[in-house]
Motif scaffolding. Structure first.
Motif, PDB file in Angstrom:
ATOM      1  N   PHE A  92      29.699 -29.765 -15.484  1.00 13.48           N
ATOM      2  CA  PHE A  92      29.682 -28.859 -16.638  1.00 13.48           C
ATOM      3  C   PHE A  92      28.554 -29.170 -17.585  1.00 13.48           C
ATOM      4  CE2 PHE A  92      31.459 -30.867 -20.554  1.00 13.48           C
ATOM      5  CZ  PHE A  92      30.874 -30.044 -21.496  1.00 13.48           C
ATOM      6  N   ASP A  93      28.438 -30.433 -17.967  1.00  6.03           N
ATOM      7  CA  ASP A  93      27.505 -30.690 -19.058  1.00  6.03           C
ATOM      8  C   ASP A  93      26.071 -30.764 -18.567  1.00  6.03           C
ATOM      9  OD1 ASP A  93      27.373 -31.218 -21.937  1.00  6.03           O
ATOM     10  OD2 ASP A  93      26.238 -32.924 -21.206  1.00  6.03           O
ATOM     11  N   LEU A  94      25.823 -31.583 -17.572  1.00 12.20           N
ATOM     12  CA  LEU A  94      24.429 -31.803 -17.203  1.00 12.20           C
ATOM     13  C   LEU A  94      23.831 -30.603 -16.504  1.00 12.20           C
ATOM     14  CD1 LEU A  94      24.294 -35.477 -15.997  1.00 12.20           C
ATOM     15  CD2 LEU A  94      24.171 -34.546 -18.271  1.00 12.20           C
ATOM     16  N   ILE A  95      24.563 -30.041 -15.585  1.00 11.75           N
ATOM     17  CA  ILE A  95      23.942 -29.016 -14.761  1.00 11.75           C
ATOM     18  C   ILE A  95      24.111 -27.627 -15.352  1.00 11.75           C
ATOM     19  CG2 ILE A  95      23.968 -27.894 -12.489  1.00 11.75           C
ATOM     20  CD1 ILE A  95      24.477 -30.612 -11.285  1.00 11.75           C
ATOM     21  N   ALA A 104      23.205 -33.905 -30.805  1.00 12.85           N
ATOM     22  CA  ALA A 104      21.767 -33.631 -30.643  1.00 12.85           C
ATOM     23  C   ALA A 104      21.570 -32.252 -30.012  1.00 12.85           C
ATOM     24  CB  ALA A 104      21.126 -34.717 -29.778  1.00 12.85           C
ATOM     25  N   GLU A 105      22.367 -31.945 -28.997  1.00 13.28           N
ATOM     26  CA  GLU A 105      22.231 -30.625 -28.369  1.00 13.28           C
ATOM     27  C   GLU A 105      22.663 -29.527 -29.338  1.00 13.28           C
ATOM     28  OE1 GLU A 105      22.867 -31.813 -23.689  1.00 13.28           O
ATOM     29  OE2 GLU A 105      24.313 -30.492 -24.654  1.00 13.28           O
ATOM     30  N   GLU A 106      23.690 -29.795 -30.104  1.00 12.98           N
ATOM     31  CA  GLU A 106      24.180 -28.769 -31.028  1.00 12.98           C
ATOM     32  C   GLU A 106      23.149 -28.499 -32.131  1.00 12.98           C
ATOM     33  OE1 GLU A 106      28.275 -29.905 -31.873  1.00 12.98           O
ATOM     34  OE2 GLU A 106      28.699 -29.877 -29.713  1.00 12.98           O
ATOM     35  N   ARG A 143      27.220 -38.492 -29.910  1.00 14.13           N
ATOM     36  CA  ARG A 143      25.857 -38.394 -30.478  1.00 14.13           C
ATOM     37  C   ARG A 143      25.010 -37.440 -29.642  1.00 14.13           C
ATOM     38  NH1 ARG A 143      26.477 -44.020 -30.921  1.00 14.13           N
ATOM     39  NH2 ARG A 143      25.176 -44.331 -29.076  1.00 14.13           N
ATOM     40  N   HIS A 144      25.183 -37.494 -28.344  1.00 15.77           N
ATOM     41  CA  HIS A 144      24.431 -36.600 -27.464  1.00 15.77           C
ATOM     42  C   HIS A 144      24.813 -35.136 -27.726  1.00 15.77           C
ATOM     43  CE1 HIS A 144      22.770 -34.674 -24.018  1.00 15.77           C
ATOM     44  NE2 HIS A 144      23.964 -34.335 -23.582  1.00 15.77           N
ATOM     45  N   ALA A 145      26.105 -34.881 -27.822  1.00 15.42           N
ATOM     46  CA  ALA A 145      26.563 -33.510 -28.071  1.00 15.42           C
ATOM     47  C   ALA A 145      25.998 -33.013 -29.412  1.00 15.42           C
ATOM     48  CB  ALA A 145      28.093 -33.459 -28.075  1.00 15.42           C
ATOM     49  N   HIS A 195      19.136 -39.157 -22.619  1.00 13.95           N
ATOM     50  CA  HIS A 195      20.571 -39.286 -22.954  1.00 13.95           C
ATOM     51  C   HIS A 195      21.414 -39.153 -21.690  1.00 13.95           C
ATOM     52  CE1 HIS A 195      20.177 -37.528 -27.345  1.00 13.95           C
ATOM     53  NE2 HIS A 195      19.540 -38.666 -27.190  1.00 13.95           N
ATOM     54  N   HIS A 196      21.116 -38.122 -20.894  1.00 18.64           N
ATOM     55  CA  HIS A 196      21.933 -37.873 -19.695  1.00 18.64           C
ATOM     56  C   HIS A 196      21.879 -39.059 -18.748  1.00 18.64           C
ATOM     57  CE1 HIS A 196      21.685 -33.208 -20.247  1.00 18.64           C
ATOM     58  NE2 HIS A 196      22.676 -33.749 -20.939  1.00 18.64           N
ATOM     59  N   GLN A 197      20.671 -39.594 -18.586  1.00 22.49           N
ATOM     60  CA  GLN A 197      20.533 -40.734 -17.671  1.00 22.49           C
ATOM     61  C   GLN A 197      21.371 -41.910 -18.183  1.00 22.49           C
ATOM     62  OE1 GLN A 197      16.507 -41.698 -16.652  1.00 22.49           O
ATOM     63  NE2 GLN A 197      17.134 -43.285 -15.219  1.00 22.49           N
ATOM     64  N   ARG A 212      25.768 -26.003 -18.201  1.00 21.63           N
ATOM     65  CA  ARG A 212      25.523 -25.583 -19.582  1.00 21.63           C
ATOM     66  C   ARG A 212      24.156 -25.997 -20.118  1.00 21.63           C
ATOM     67  NH1 ARG A 212      28.049 -21.275 -21.166  1.00 21.63           N
ATOM     68  NH2 ARG A 212      30.288 -21.474 -20.907  1.00 21.63           N
ATOM     69  N   ASP A 213      23.715 -27.187 -19.753  1.00 21.65           N
ATOM     70  CA  ASP A 213      22.466 -27.648 -20.351  1.00 21.65           C
ATOM     71  C   ASP A 213      21.251 -26.928 -19.769  1.00 21.65           C
ATOM     72  OD1 ASP A 213      24.086 -29.223 -21.857  1.00 21.65           O
ATOM     73  OD2 ASP A 213      23.394 -31.128 -21.055  1.00 21.65           O
ATOM     74  N   PHE A 214      21.301 -26.608 -18.488  1.00 22.06           N
ATOM     75  CA  PHE A 214      20.209 -25.801 -17.917  1.00 22.06           C
ATOM     76  C   PHE A 214      20.180 -24.433 -18.602  1.00 22.06           C
ATOM     77  CE2 PHE A 214      19.887 -28.620 -14.138  1.00 22.06           C
ATOM     78  CZ  PHE A 214      18.512 -28.714 -14.087  1.00 22.06           C
TER      79      PHE A 214
HETATM   80 FE   LIG Z   1      24.079 -32.683 -22.250  1.00 23.18          FE
END
Ligand SMILES: [Fe+2]
Ligand SMILES: [Fe+2]
Length: 141
Positions: free
Chosen positions: A119-122, A61-63, A57-59, A20-22, A124-126
């Motif tokens: 914020f999102d990729l690095i 999936a993470e939620e 949709r990505h958010a 998704h991120h890519q 919070r998601d890590f």
């Molecule tokens: Fe993300």
């Protein structure tokens, strides 16, 4: 400033989220390029709307993954992370609407791209992946 580019250093170790991120970063590159070359506004808005759907949709999936967190640190993370997804999405929607009104938003697009990475990729998601692992939750879908 050039568009942000995908880097494998952004991978967080979860196959579908990394995918998704890519796609989000690569599609944002296309959108930034369309804005920078002043392509037709209808086309830019079409790309932007697709990107907003993709981010939403990505958010989600993470939620869904974070819904399994049970420990206090995980629950606190989930609240903050979900709020940041919502804030980011609203900010992106405002930007889309500014472009629809004919405002030049190249700088704002650059800021949005940097925020996506920072914020999102690095950050919070890590953190999310670390908390899921700590609670012994299965990472792969
Ligand atoms: Fe993300
Ligand atoms: Fe996230």
């Amino acid at each position: 400033m050039p568009p942000v580019y995908w880097s494998d250093t952004y991978r967080i170790g979860h196959a579908s989220i990394d995918q998704h991120h890519q796609e989000l970063v690569q599609d944002l590159e296309l959108l930034q390029a369309a804005i920078a070359t002043a392509d037709n506004r209808t086309q830019i808005l079409g790309l932007f709307d697709e990107w907003l759907d993709q981010f939403a949709r990505h958010a989600q999936a993470e939620e869904s993954l974070m819904a399994h967190l049970r420990q206090p640190a995980g629950i606190a993370h989930r609240h903050a992370h979900c709020a940041e997804h919502a804030d980011f999405l609203h900010q992106a929607m405002d930007l889309r609407n500014d472009i629809a009104r004919g405002r030049d938003q190249i700088r704002a697009m650059e800021t949005l791209s940097m925020q996506l990475i920072a914020f999102d990729l690095i950050r919070r998601d890590f953190e999310m992946i670390g908390l899921l692992l700590r609670e012994g939750l299965v990472l792969e879908d």
